[in-house]
Write a protein that holds these residues in place. Sequence first.
Motif, PDB file in Angstrom:
ATOM      1  N   ILE A 120       0.834  -1.202   0.000  1.00 24.51           N
ATOM      2  CA  ILE A 120       0.000   0.000   0.000  1.00 24.51           C
ATOM      3  C   ILE A 120       0.873   1.258   0.000  1.00 24.51           C
ATOM      4  CG2 ILE A 120      -1.637   1.346   1.374  1.00 24.51           C
ATOM      5  CD1 ILE A 120      -2.947  -1.342   2.144  1.00 24.51           C
ATOM      6  N   MET A 121       1.930   1.258   0.788  1.00 22.90           N
ATOM      7  CA  MET A 121       2.816   2.429   0.824  1.00 22.90           C
ATOM      8  C   MET A 121       3.448   2.681  -0.543  1.00 22.90           C
ATOM      9  SD  MET A 121       4.539   2.416   4.622  1.00 22.90           S
ATOM     10  CE  MET A 121       5.255   0.806   4.499  1.00 22.90           C
ATOM     11  N   ALA A 122       3.701   1.630  -1.297  1.00 27.66           N
ATOM     12  CA  ALA A 122       4.261   1.786  -2.638  1.00 27.66           C
ATOM     13  C   ALA A 122       3.258   2.459  -3.576  1.00 27.66           C
ATOM     14  CB  ALA A 122       4.680   0.423  -3.192  1.00 27.66           C
ATOM     15  N   LEU A 123       1.969   2.400  -3.238  1.00 27.65           N
ATOM     16  CA  LEU A 123       0.926   3.005  -4.067  1.00 27.65           C
ATOM     17  C   LEU A 123       0.570   4.426  -3.648  1.00 27.65           C
ATOM     18  CD1 LEU A 123      -1.516  -0.043  -4.215  1.00 27.65           C
ATOM     19  CD2 LEU A 123       0.024   0.744  -6.021  1.00 27.65           C
ATOM     20  N   ASP A 124       1.185   4.917  -2.581  1.00 23.83           N
ATOM     21  CA  ASP A 124       0.867   6.252  -2.062  1.00 23.83           C
ATOM     22  C   ASP A 124       0.980   7.291  -3.169  1.00 23.83           C
ATOM     23  OD1 ASP A 124       0.376   8.527  -0.595  1.00 23.83           O
ATOM     24  OD2 ASP A 124       1.989   8.225   0.829  1.00 23.83           O
ATOM     25  N   GLY A 125      -0.107   8.024  -3.393  1.00 27.69           N
ATOM     26  CA  GLY A 125      -0.118   9.072  -4.406  1.00 27.69           C
ATOM     27  C   GLY A 125      -0.335   8.577  -5.823  1.00 27.69           C
ATOM     28  N   SER A 126      -0.514   7.275  -6.003  1.00 27.88           N
ATOM     29  CA  SER A 126      -0.711   6.741  -7.348  1.00 27.88           C
ATOM     30  C   SER A 126      -2.144   6.973  -7.802  1.00 27.88           C
ATOM     31  CB  SER A 126      -0.393   5.239  -7.370  1.00 27.88           C
ATOM     32  OG  SER A 126      -1.439   4.514  -6.754  1.00 27.88           O
ATOM     33  N   VAL A 127      -2.426   6.537  -8.987  1.00 27.57           N
ATOM     34  CA  VAL A 127      -3.772   6.660  -9.543  1.00 27.57           C
ATOM     35  C   VAL A 127      -4.790   5.888  -8.694  1.00 27.57           C
ATOM     36  CG1 VAL A 127      -3.594   4.705 -11.125  1.00 27.57           C
ATOM     37  CG2 VAL A 127      -5.076   6.632 -11.709  1.00 27.57           C
ATOM     38  N   LEU A 128      -4.342   4.920  -7.915  1.00 26.46           N
ATOM     39  CA  LEU A 128      -5.243   4.145  -7.066  1.00 26.46           C
ATOM     40  C   LEU A 128      -5.675   4.920  -5.822  1.00 26.46           C
ATOM     41  CD1 LEU A 128      -3.590   0.636  -7.351  1.00 26.46           C
ATOM     42  CD2 LEU A 128      -5.583   1.510  -8.559  1.00 26.46           C
ATOM     43  N   GLN A 129      -5.129   6.096  -5.610  1.00 26.30           N
ATOM     44  CA  GLN A 129      -5.553   7.044  -4.593  1.00 26.30           C
ATOM     45  C   GLN A 129      -5.367   6.567  -3.157  1.00 26.30           C
ATOM     46  OE1 GLN A 129      -9.461   8.437  -5.558  1.00 26.30           O
ATOM     47  NE2 GLN A 129      -8.869   9.057  -7.596  1.00 26.30           N
ATOM     48  N   TRP A 130      -4.351   5.785  -2.895  1.00 31.08           N
ATOM     49  CA  TRP A 130      -4.021   5.451  -1.515  1.00 31.08           C
ATOM     50  C   TRP A 130      -3.214   6.605  -0.947  1.00 31.08           C
ATOM     51  CZ3 TRP A 130      -5.692   1.678   1.608  1.00 31.08           C
ATOM     52  CH2 TRP A 130      -6.271   0.561   1.032  1.00 31.08           C
ATOM     53  N   ARG A 131      -3.502   7.010   0.249  1.00 29.41           N
ATOM     54  CA  ARG A 131      -2.702   7.984   0.980  1.00 29.41           C
ATOM     55  C   ARG A 131      -2.314   7.314   2.281  1.00 29.41           C
ATOM     56  NH1 ARG A 131      -3.181  12.090   4.881  1.00 29.41           N
ATOM     57  NH2 ARG A 131      -5.365  11.653   5.245  1.00 29.41           N
ATOM     58  N   THR A 132      -1.039   7.269   2.572  1.00 26.10           N
ATOM     59  CA  THR A 132      -0.583   6.539   3.752  1.00 26.10           C
ATOM     60  C   THR A 132      -0.212   7.495   4.878  1.00 26.10           C
ATOM     61  OG1 THR A 132       1.690   6.444   2.937  1.00 26.10           O
ATOM     62  CG2 THR A 132       0.265   4.580   2.414  1.00 26.10           C
ATOM     63  N   ILE A 133      -0.506   7.050   6.071  1.00 25.60           N
ATOM     64  CA  ILE A 133      -0.099   7.719   7.299  1.00 25.60           C
ATOM     65  C   ILE A 133       0.648   6.664   8.101  1.00 25.60           C
ATOM     66  CG2 ILE A 133      -0.849   8.856   9.413  1.00 25.60           C
ATOM     67  CD1 ILE A 133      -3.444   9.610   7.863  1.00 25.60           C
TER      68      ILE A 133
END
Length: 178
Positions: A120-133
């Motif tokens: 999930i962290m690898a997807l942060d800011g991607s088109v899949l719209q995951w934002r990690t905290i």
Amino acid sequence: DHFENNRELITDVLPPGEQWRPDSKSGFPWTQSELKVAQCSRVGQKSSSLLALGRTSKFLSRDMDLIVIDDMEDFDSTREPNQRAYSRNKLAEIGTRKEEHTAEVYIGSRQHPDDIPQHIMALDGSVLQWRTIVDTAHSEDCPEDPNDWNAHHDCMLFPEVRSYRWLMEKKLEMETLG
């Protein structure tokens, strides 16, 4: 229990005289894993207001407005590559239930370098719209001497619960266990 008995929650959220749990005639049964406060507003949909499912549960034919995934993985489920692959496949299966309006939240502690949070962290800011905290137990920017056990207080996530010394001992145990 909170929906049925927390007076502060009930009075703050519901109109006077209303309750969360429908009367028994409404046909909305409450169980240990499922409750229905109201019928889904979309035509033809008969989804629960809240449904708690386990890691091995079936998710097909479920309609969801909010998906909260909490501690999907643990030490045992990340030990072997095939178990980690199972978790990623299960997360993908859950993702098939997402509609355009559906929100998704993943909560979990890191268990392995190849666990779900890593993906999930690898997807942060991607088109899949995951934002990690990410909250780390010890700040990576800590300027204190790593050998001074007592200096690490302000750089710890919960210093009143876990000491820097305890954290370093756990880290060494995990590295030793491999």
